[in-house]
Design a protein around this motif. Structure first.
Motif, PDB file in Angstrom:
ATOM      1  N   PHE A 107      -4.549   5.189 -12.584  1.00 15.17           N
ATOM      2  CA  PHE A 107      -5.942   5.609 -12.405  1.00 15.17           C
ATOM      3  C   PHE A 107      -6.000   6.962 -11.731  1.00 15.17           C
ATOM      4  CE2 PHE A 107      -5.581   2.007  -9.145  1.00 15.17           C
ATOM      5  CZ  PHE A 107      -5.032   2.799  -8.153  1.00 15.17           C
ATOM      6  N   GLN A 108      -7.222   7.495 -11.733  1.00 13.74           N
ATOM      7  CA  GLN A 108      -7.482   8.811 -11.160  1.00 13.74           C
ATOM      8  C   GLN A 108      -8.666   8.720 -10.202  1.00 13.74           C
ATOM      9  OE1 GLN A 108      -9.953  11.391 -13.386  1.00 13.74           O
ATOM     10  NE2 GLN A 108      -8.738  13.206 -12.959  1.00 13.74           N
ATOM     11  N   TYR A 109      -8.572   9.417  -9.082  1.00 15.89           N
ATOM     12  CA  TYR A 109      -9.660   9.449  -8.116  1.00 15.89           C
ATOM     13  C   TYR A 109     -10.168  10.870  -7.922  1.00 15.89           C
ATOM     14  CZ  TYR A 109      -9.517   4.620  -6.728  1.00 15.89           C
ATOM     15  OH  TYR A 109      -9.628   3.253  -6.723  1.00 15.89           O
ATOM     16  N   TYR A 110     -11.474  10.970  -7.884  1.00 15.06           N
ATOM     17  CA  TYR A 110     -12.135  12.257  -7.652  1.00 15.06           C
ATOM     18  C   TYR A 110     -13.428  11.965  -6.908  1.00 15.06           C
ATOM     19  CZ  TYR A 110     -14.763  16.525  -8.784  1.00 15.06           C
ATOM     20  OH  TYR A 110     -15.515  17.671  -8.726  1.00 15.06           O
ATOM     21  N   GLU A 111     -13.711  12.722  -5.898  1.00 17.57           N
ATOM     22  CA  GLU A 111     -14.902  12.506  -5.061  1.00 17.57           C
ATOM     23  C   GLU A 111     -14.994  11.053  -4.596  1.00 17.57           C
ATOM     24  OE1 GLU A 111     -18.215  14.060  -7.339  1.00 17.57           O
ATOM     25  OE2 GLU A 111     -17.911  16.058  -6.478  1.00 17.57           O
ATOM     26  N   GLU A 112     -13.842  10.529  -4.208  1.00 17.36           N
ATOM     27  CA  GLU A 112     -13.738   9.198  -3.594  1.00 17.36           C
ATOM     28  C   GLU A 112     -14.106   8.060  -4.549  1.00 17.36           C
ATOM     29  OE1 GLU A 112     -15.202   8.955   0.532  1.00 17.36           O
ATOM     30  OE2 GLU A 112     -15.536  11.126   0.447  1.00 17.36           O
ATOM     31  N   GLU A 113     -14.128   8.365  -5.839  1.00 21.26           N
ATOM     32  CA  GLU A 113     -14.431   7.321  -6.822  1.00 21.26           C
ATOM     33  C   GLU A 113     -13.340   7.258  -7.883  1.00 21.26           C
ATOM     34  OE1 GLU A 113     -19.334   7.627  -6.700  1.00 21.26           O
ATOM     35  OE2 GLU A 113     -18.252   7.473  -8.594  1.00 21.26           O
ATOM     36  N   GLU A 114     -13.096   6.071  -8.398  1.00 16.84           N
ATOM     37  CA  GLU A 114     -12.177   5.917  -9.523  1.00 16.84           C
ATOM     38  C   GLU A 114     -12.875   6.434 -10.774  1.00 16.84           C
ATOM     39  OE1 GLU A 114      -9.884   2.128 -10.130  1.00 16.84           O
ATOM     40  OE2 GLU A 114     -10.815   2.232 -12.117  1.00 16.84           O
ATOM     41  N   THR A 126       0.851  -1.196   0.000  1.00 18.36           N
ATOM     42  CA  THR A 126       0.000   0.000   0.000  1.00 18.36           C
ATOM     43  C   THR A 126       0.881   1.238   0.000  1.00 18.36           C
ATOM     44  OG1 THR A 126      -1.802  -1.093   1.193  1.00 18.36           O
ATOM     45  CG2 THR A 126      -1.750   1.309   1.252  1.00 18.36           C
ATOM     46  N   LEU A 127       0.652   2.099  -0.974  1.00 18.92           N
ATOM     47  CA  LEU A 127       1.367   3.364  -1.077  1.00 18.92           C
ATOM     48  C   LEU A 127       0.391   4.495  -0.782  1.00 18.92           C
ATOM     49  CD1 LEU A 127       3.313   2.681  -4.410  1.00 18.92           C
ATOM     50  CD2 LEU A 127       3.866   1.936  -2.102  1.00 18.92           C
ATOM     51  N   ARG A 128       0.913   5.580  -0.203  1.00 18.89           N
ATOM     52  CA  ARG A 128       0.035   6.653   0.245  1.00 18.89           C
ATOM     53  C   ARG A 128       0.414   7.985  -0.373  1.00 18.89           C
ATOM     54  NH1 ARG A 128       0.629   2.957   4.212  1.00 18.89           N
ATOM     55  NH2 ARG A 128      -1.315   2.179   5.169  1.00 18.89           N
ATOM     56  N   CYS A 129      -0.601   8.825  -0.537  1.00 18.80           N
ATOM     57  CA  CYS A 129      -0.398  10.123  -1.166  1.00 18.80           C
ATOM     58  C   CYS A 129      -1.303  11.161  -0.517  1.00 18.80           C
ATOM     59  CB  CYS A 129      -0.711  10.022  -2.656  1.00 18.80           C
ATOM     60  SG  CYS A 129      -0.709  11.599  -3.533  1.00 18.80           S
ATOM     61  N   SER A 130      -0.706  12.283  -0.137  1.00 20.07           N
ATOM     62  CA  SER A 130      -1.483  13.430   0.338  1.00 20.07           C
ATOM     63  C   SER A 130      -1.370  14.538  -0.696  1.00 20.07           C
ATOM     64  CB  SER A 130      -0.962  13.926   1.689  1.00 20.07           C
ATOM     65  OG  SER A 130      -1.164  12.960   2.691  1.00 20.07           O
ATOM     66  N   PRO A 131      -2.492  15.012  -1.210  1.00 22.80           N
ATOM     67  CA  PRO A 131      -2.426  15.993  -2.289  1.00 22.80           C
ATOM     68  C   PRO A 131      -2.021  17.377  -1.803  1.00 22.80           C
ATOM     69  CG  PRO A 131      -4.705  15.641  -1.647  1.00 22.80           C
ATOM     70  CD  PRO A 131      -3.875  14.654  -0.863  1.00 22.80           C
ATOM     71  N   LYS A 132      -1.703  18.218  -2.761  1.00 20.68           N
ATOM     72  CA  LYS A 132      -1.421  19.610  -2.462  1.00 20.68           C
ATOM     73  C   LYS A 132      -2.666  20.257  -1.865  1.00 20.68           C
ATOM     74  CE  LYS A 132      -0.045  23.920  -4.728  1.00 20.68           C
ATOM     75  NZ  LYS A 132       0.368  24.560  -6.012  1.00 20.68           N
ATOM     76  N   SER A 133      -2.449  21.175  -0.943  1.00 15.66           N
ATOM     77  CA  SER A 133      -3.566  21.860  -0.320  1.00 15.66           C
ATOM     78  C   SER A 133      -4.431  22.543  -1.378  1.00 15.66           C
ATOM     79  CB  SER A 133      -3.034  22.913   0.656  1.00 15.66           C
ATOM     80  OG  SER A 133      -4.083  23.651   1.234  1.00 15.66           O
ATOM     81  N   GLY A 134      -5.738  22.299  -1.309  1.00 13.18           N
ATOM     82  CA  GLY A 134      -6.667  22.901  -2.270  1.00 13.18           C
ATOM     83  C   GLY A 134      -6.973  22.027  -3.465  1.00 13.18           C
ATOM     84  N   HIS A 135      -6.215  20.950  -3.644  1.00 16.80           N
ATOM     85  CA  HIS A 135      -6.465  20.025  -4.754  1.00 16.80           C
ATOM     86  C   HIS A 135      -7.401  18.914  -4.297  1.00 16.80           C
ATOM     87  CE1 HIS A 135      -2.687  21.010  -7.379  1.00 16.80           C
ATOM     88  NE2 HIS A 135      -3.507  22.023  -7.244  1.00 16.80           N
ATOM     89  N   ASP A 136      -8.252  18.452  -5.231  1.00 20.26           N
ATOM     90  CA  ASP A 136      -9.237  17.447  -4.869  1.00 20.26           C
ATOM     91  C   ASP A 136      -9.155  16.177  -5.716  1.00 20.26           C
ATOM     92  OD1 ASP A 136     -12.039  19.179  -6.522  1.00 20.26           O
ATOM     93  OD2 ASP A 136     -10.150  18.356  -7.298  1.00 20.26           O
ATOM     94  N   THR A 137      -8.241  16.149  -6.649  1.00 22.16           N
ATOM     95  CA  THR A 137      -8.128  15.010  -7.579  1.00 22.16           C
ATOM     96  C   THR A 137      -6.736  14.413  -7.470  1.00 22.16           C
ATOM     97  OG1 THR A 137      -9.670  16.092  -9.094  1.00 22.16           O
ATOM     98  CG2 THR A 137      -8.327  14.301  -9.982  1.00 22.16           C
ATOM     99  N   VAL A 138      -6.678  13.094  -7.396  1.00 24.73           N
ATOM    100  CA  VAL A 138      -5.396  12.407  -7.276  1.00 24.73           C
ATOM    101  C   VAL A 138      -5.266  11.376  -8.391  1.00 24.73           C
ATOM    102  CG1 VAL A 138      -3.985  10.882  -5.867  1.00 24.73           C
ATOM    103  CG2 VAL A 138      -5.250  12.742  -4.781  1.00 24.73           C
ATOM    104  N   SER A 139      -4.111  11.387  -9.024  1.00 24.33           N
ATOM    105  CA  SER A 139      -3.822  10.411 -10.072  1.00 24.33           C
ATOM    106  C   SER A 139      -2.548   9.655  -9.708  1.00 24.33           C
ATOM    107  CB  SER A 139      -3.620  11.110 -11.421  1.00 24.33           C
ATOM    108  OG  SER A 139      -4.738  11.907 -11.748  1.00 24.33           O
ATOM    109  N   TRP A 140      -2.471   8.417 -10.143  1.00 22.30           N
ATOM    110  CA  TRP A 140      -1.306   7.582  -9.869  1.00 22.30           C
ATOM    111  C   TRP A 140      -0.659   7.138 -11.175  1.00 22.30           C
ATOM    112  CZ3 TRP A 140       0.765   6.434  -5.114  1.00 22.30           C
ATOM    113  CH2 TRP A 140      -0.017   6.710  -3.989  1.00 22.30           C
ATOM    114  N   TYR A 141       0.669   7.047 -11.152  1.00 24.44           N
ATOM    115  CA  TYR A 141       1.436   6.681 -12.326  1.00 24.44           C
ATOM    116  C   TYR A 141       2.535   5.696 -11.943  1.00 24.44           C
ATOM    117  CZ  TYR A 141      -0.815  10.925 -13.832  1.00 24.44           C
ATOM    118  OH  TYR A 141      -1.763  11.872 -14.110  1.00 24.44           O
TER     119      TYR A 141
END
Lengths: 111, 115
Positions: free
Chosen positions: B47-54, B20-35
């Protein structure tokens, strides 16, 4: 499918000179964005420059500028007055509904 | 203003294990993508996550899964690790979805080695 091609695996340039990195892309989307990011040995991707595809004017950011040819789907990056700190991997990105990276070009600035 | 934070920075796992790898986004950002970035290659979109959904997914098997929490942080899980999963895993945060049009802030990555 969306593809990004960087045809130059490696480029070297003398300090203070100019180098141009090529990038071609293919996308079926009408609304997309293009980016150049650099990745130094520290691994962190750093945004260099951003171009909105619907804008014809080429983006510039200090010593970095692009030549955006939409019809040819070309998005080259020019680094002017190269500095030692510019040594890094440079990636071209196309962003529509998905984000696609090119394979990268390693730039080595020599003193 | 904190940028994107990834943990751990390095990890060694054995084939067949889970990670399990973890990521905390930049303050004010709401979308996280993994590469996934293999050595000497460009990053590949997982994949990309937004509003807790893939929301978007690249060409990766179901062994790769993720999660986004209400505070926008995210996890990448990889099951049944293979030697070929050895790579640098990058997380990027951005604002808004689905268009990747505001630019991305990347973390420094997690170097995963599978032995």
């Amino acid at each position: 499918a969306q593809t990004v091609t960087q045809s130059q695996p490696e480029m070297s340039v003398q300090e203070a000179e100019t180098v141009t990195l090529s990038c071609t892309y293919d996308t079926s989307e009408n609304n997309y964005y293009l980016f150049w990011y650099k990745q130094p040995p520290s691994r962190q991707m750093i945004l260099v420059i951003r171009q909105e595809a619907y804008k014809q004017q080429n983006a510039t950011e200090n010593r970095f500028s692009v030549n955006f040819q939409k019809a040819a789907k070309s998005f080259s990056l020019k680094i002017s007055d190269s500095q030692l700190g510019d040594t890094a991997m440079y990636f071209c990105l196309a962003a529509g509904n998905k984000l696609t990276f090119g394979g990268g070009t390693r730039v080595l600035v020599k003193p | 203003d904190a940028g994107v934070t990834q943990s751990p920075t390095h990890l060694i796992k054995t084939r067949g294990q889970q990670v399990t790898l973890r990521c905390s986004p930049k303050s004010g950002h709401d979308t996280v993508s993994w590469y996934q970035q293999a050595l000497g290659q460009g990053p590949q979109f997982i994949f990309q996550y937004y509003e807790e959904e893939e929301r978007q997914r690249g060409n990766f098997p179901d062994r790769f899964s993720g999660h986004q929490f209400p505070n926008y942080s995210s996890e990448l899980n990889v099951n049944a690790l293979l030697l070929g999963d050895s790579a640098l895993y990058l997380c990027a945060s951005s604002l808004g979805q689905p268009k990747f049009n505001y630019g991305y802030t990347f973390g420094s990555g997690t170097r995963l080695t599978v032995v």
